[in-house]
Design an enzyme around this catalytic site. Structure first.
Site, short mmCIF file in Angstrom:
data_model
loop_
_atom_site.label_atom_id
_atom_site.label_comp_id
_atom_site.label_asym_id
_atom_site.label_seq_id
_atom_site.Cartn_x
_atom_site.Cartn_y
_atom_site.Cartn_z
N GLY A 314 2.34 -2.80 -1.87
CA GLY A 314 2.96 -1.91 -2.83
C GLY A 314 3.03 -0.49 -2.31
N GLN A 315 4.06 0.23 -2.74
CA GLN A 315 4.22 1.63 -2.37
C GLN A 315 4.65 2.42 -3.60
OE1 GLN A 315 6.97 0.99 1.04
NE2 GLN A 315 5.47 2.06 2.26
N GLY A 316 4.07 3.60 -3.76
CA GLY A 316 4.39 4.43 -4.92
C GLY A 316 4.49 5.89 -4.53
N GLY A 319 1.06 6.96 -2.76
CA GLY A 319 0.47 6.32 -1.60
C GLY A 319 0.95 4.89 -1.42
N THR A 320 0.36 4.23 -0.40
CA THR A 320 0.69 2.86 -0.03
C THR A 320 -0.54 1.99 -0.20
OG1 THR A 320 2.31 3.66 1.58
CG2 THR A 320 1.56 1.38 1.82
N LYS A 335 -5.90 1.74 -0.85
CA LYS A 335 -4.85 2.73 -1.07
C LYS A 335 -4.94 3.83 -0.02
CE LYS A 335 -3.04 6.09 -4.38
NZ LYS A 335 -3.22 6.73 -5.68
N ASP A 433 -0.20 8.69 -15.19
CA ASP A 433 0.93 7.97 -14.59
C ASP A 433 0.97 6.54 -15.13
OD1 ASP A 433 3.19 7.78 -13.02
OD2 ASP A 433 2.11 7.14 -11.23
#
Length: 638
Positions: A314-316, A319-320, A335, A433
């Site tokens: 996952g990526q946001g 961060g990754t 993370k 978030d």
């Protein structure tokens, strides 16, 4: 399938964007390009670099593709010379852009496209190990790419030519000696053809492989003179000495590099608050078993195969995430943040301590961190069933399997987790978030709130914080956006958007919808106001339960989306209301006779319990609002 090296995705227009999406290796792929220009003088003939025309590559193995073309301003400002847009896939050498294409793209249906092909649906390995007829004939080889598509092709071996599929013949040897371009012998006449190649010879008195301009050199006489032998030994000694010096300096360079790397890790550890965290951990060692563990960067490199791209889950925006396997066989999510504010190291260390002690079944557990890198690495428990977004919005097949009861339970569990963070954690935590991507689901579809990269701790004596606005568009609290004053009600607003996503199965922000309906929260509130709620609900849940029950949840979402934070409920109130709704649904037998009175003792015979978390410890208590949530439905017949 499309050839990935010869074809290009192309969009033509001065107010244009083009999108290509399809399936690659069983997964969804999407890309595109944009082209903007204000007048003809900005258009570059013969090139697709963004001025009237743009191009982008397509990936290998792309199948089942769909093309979309659109305009940002409906060609309002360029209509006189560019009234329309076009998007297509074309062989790169088969199309040359010109300014006339903006007015009328001629022969668009005749543009060439290069395709790849294979035989059958078997791989080379399967065919070669099979006793069936093997299509590749003599002097050939099988080629294919099993990672993206099935099937195989045949080609001639080096030094052979012909039809590799011709039965009994296949490819035949090339006589390089008769071809001036292939015969590279220094002396052409001394070329000898062999199967699959050729060899060259040198004339008498010369030695070498005979190929190229310097393939043959004169034979030198042996060194017979003792002086020449002496000098040769000296040169050999010098060579050995040089080799020893080279090895020594190589080792010295490695040693210095290793020492610098160790010093760099120690510097990062200090800069990231490692000494402070160690002191805090030692102080709390006896107080709680749920404290953060400090990992070395080597631990996490081993866990993630040196942060291999194949381990990305996952990526946001912050961060990754990588999937990792610790030495004790625990599966974790690691993370790797994009940046860190070194002026707030105290805050970061405090968050690590607090989050590591949070032990709630609906909050992803923080296991520890690594401070030996420029940006700290955080280690969380691994949740294996994806995100709520995947199950309710992105994947319609998964969404259809998510029943109303499951959606209601996920919503309630998420509310309980946020309520715990706001009310029971010490100090309280504002997530900042909250969105469906940050709500993970385990194999039993239990909700787990995750990704605290934007979270803030609230001092006991404060109810709001002044911060730089952070969050995700579509979920961001409008009051927080205007005032920069962060409160727990900001999480309530974001949660309200998630609740609407659960009800509708739609994205929080979608540019494909009309401008009025682009923001899901606005779209939902407008539909509710116009009594059109049923038109935007997820199709599956309408058939599962009563519209009255759905509307009760919708009204709760509406309260969460109030513009003023003070008009929104707390997460504790939201969790209690959803729990009450679930209990009413679970014990719907109580509403079979609305006029019949039910004794309180009868209700208490129902084994209702909940878990309450106090300072990280779990204690079991009777659900204290049983009268409120079970007797009201009986007397009112709801």
């Amino acid at each position: 399938m499309l050839n990935d090296t010869l074809n290009k995705f192309t969009a033509v227009g001065c107010d244009t964007f083009g999108i290509i999406e399809g399936i690659r290796g069983g997964k969804r792929f999407i890309t595109g390009c944009m082209s903007i220009c204000g007048g003809k003088d900005e258009v570059l003939d013969g090139t697709c670099s963004g001025g009237g025309c743009c191009q982008t590559a397509i990936p290998k193995g792309l199948m089942y593709l769909n093309l979309t073309v659109g305009s940002y301003n409906n060609h309002t400002f360029v209509e006189d010379f560019n009234p329309c847009s076009s998007a297509f896939i074309v062989e790169q050498e088969g199309y040359k852009f010109s300014v006339y294409s903006l007015k009328n793209l001629e022969n668009i249906n005749k543009l060439p496209v290069a395709l790849d092909w294979t035989i059958g649906n078997q791989t080379c390995e399967m065919v070669m190990n099979s006793s069936n007829y093997y299509a590749c004939q003599n002097n050939t080889k099988c080629v294919g790419d099993d990672t993206l598509f099935s099937g195989y092709r045949c080609s001639c071996l080096d030094g052979f030519q012909g039809n590799p599929y011709l039965p009994g013949i296949g490819c035949e040897d090339i006589d390089e000696c008769q071809n001036e371009n292939l015969n590279t012998c220094m002396v052409k006449r001394l070329c000898k053809n062999i199967s699959g190649g050729f060899s060259c010879s040198c004339p008498d008195g010369f030695t070498g492989d005979g190929k190229g301009e310097n393939g043959c050199v004169p034979i030198r006489r042996r060194i017979r003179d003792h002086n020449q032998l002496f000098y040769a030994r000296i040169l050999a000694g010098i060579a050995i000495l040089i080799a020893a010096l080279v090895l020594f300096f190589t080792w010295l360079r490695f040693f210095i590099k290793r020492k610098r790397l160790r010093q760099e890790k120690e510097k990062f550890f200090r800069d990231n608050g490692g000494l402070m965290l160690q002191a805090r951990l030692i102080k709390q060692q006896g107080g709680s078993a749920n404290i953060a563990k400090i990992f070395t960067v080597k631990d996490l490199e081993n866990a993630t195969d040196n942060f291999n791209e194949n381990r990305i889950i996952g990526q946001g925006g912050f961060g990754t995430f990588y999937k990792g396997f610790l030495a004790d066989n625990r599966v974790v999510a690691i993370k790797k943040s994009k940046l860190v504010d070194h002026t707030q190291i105290d805050q970061f260390i405090n968050e690590v301590i607090v989050l590591s002690q949070i032990n709630h079944r609906n909050v992803v557990k923080l296991i520890g961190c690594c401070l030996e890198t420029q940006v700290p690495l955080l280690v969380y428990e691994f949740i294996n069933n994806g995100t709520l977004c995947e199950h309710s919005i992105m994947n319609k097949i998964k969404a259809s399997a998510l029943s109303w009861n499951m959606r209601l339970r996920i919503a309630a569990e998420t509310a309980e987790a946020l309520s715990y963070l706001h009310s029971a954690a010490s100090p309280p935590v504002i997530h900042r978030d909250v969105k469906s991507v940050n709500i993970l689901l385990d194999d039993r579809y239990t909700a787990k709130v995750s990704d605290f990269g934007a979270s803030r701790l609230v001092p006991i004596d404060q109810t709001e914080l002044s911060t730089v606005v952070q969050g995700t568009l579509g979920y961001l609290d409008l009051e927080y956006l205007q005032t920069s004053q962060l409160t727990e009600k900001s999480d309530v607003y974001s949660y309200g958007v998630v609740l609407v996503e659960i009800l509708t199965g739609k994205k929080a922000l979608c540019h494909e919808r009309s401008e009025r309906d682009r923001n899901l929260a606005n779209h939902f509130l407008y539909s509710l106001k116009e009594n059109q709620l049923s038109k935007i609900l997820e199709d599956g849940i309408v058939n599962e339960t009563s519209l009255a029950e759905i509307k009760e949840v919708a009204m709760l979402a509406k309260r969460c989306l109030n513009v003023k934070g003070e008009d929104r409920p707390t997460m504790k109130e939201v969790a209690a209301e959803l729990d009450g709704l679930r209990l009413t649904k679970k014990h719907s037998w109580l509403t079979t006779n609305p006029t019949e009175e039910v004794e309180l003792e009868t209700l208490l015979e129902v084994p209702l319990e909940r878990h309450e978390y106090v300072n990280g410890d779990i204690k079991t208590v009777v659900y204290d609002s049983i009268v409120k949530h079970l007797i009201v439905p009986v007397t009112k017949g709801r």
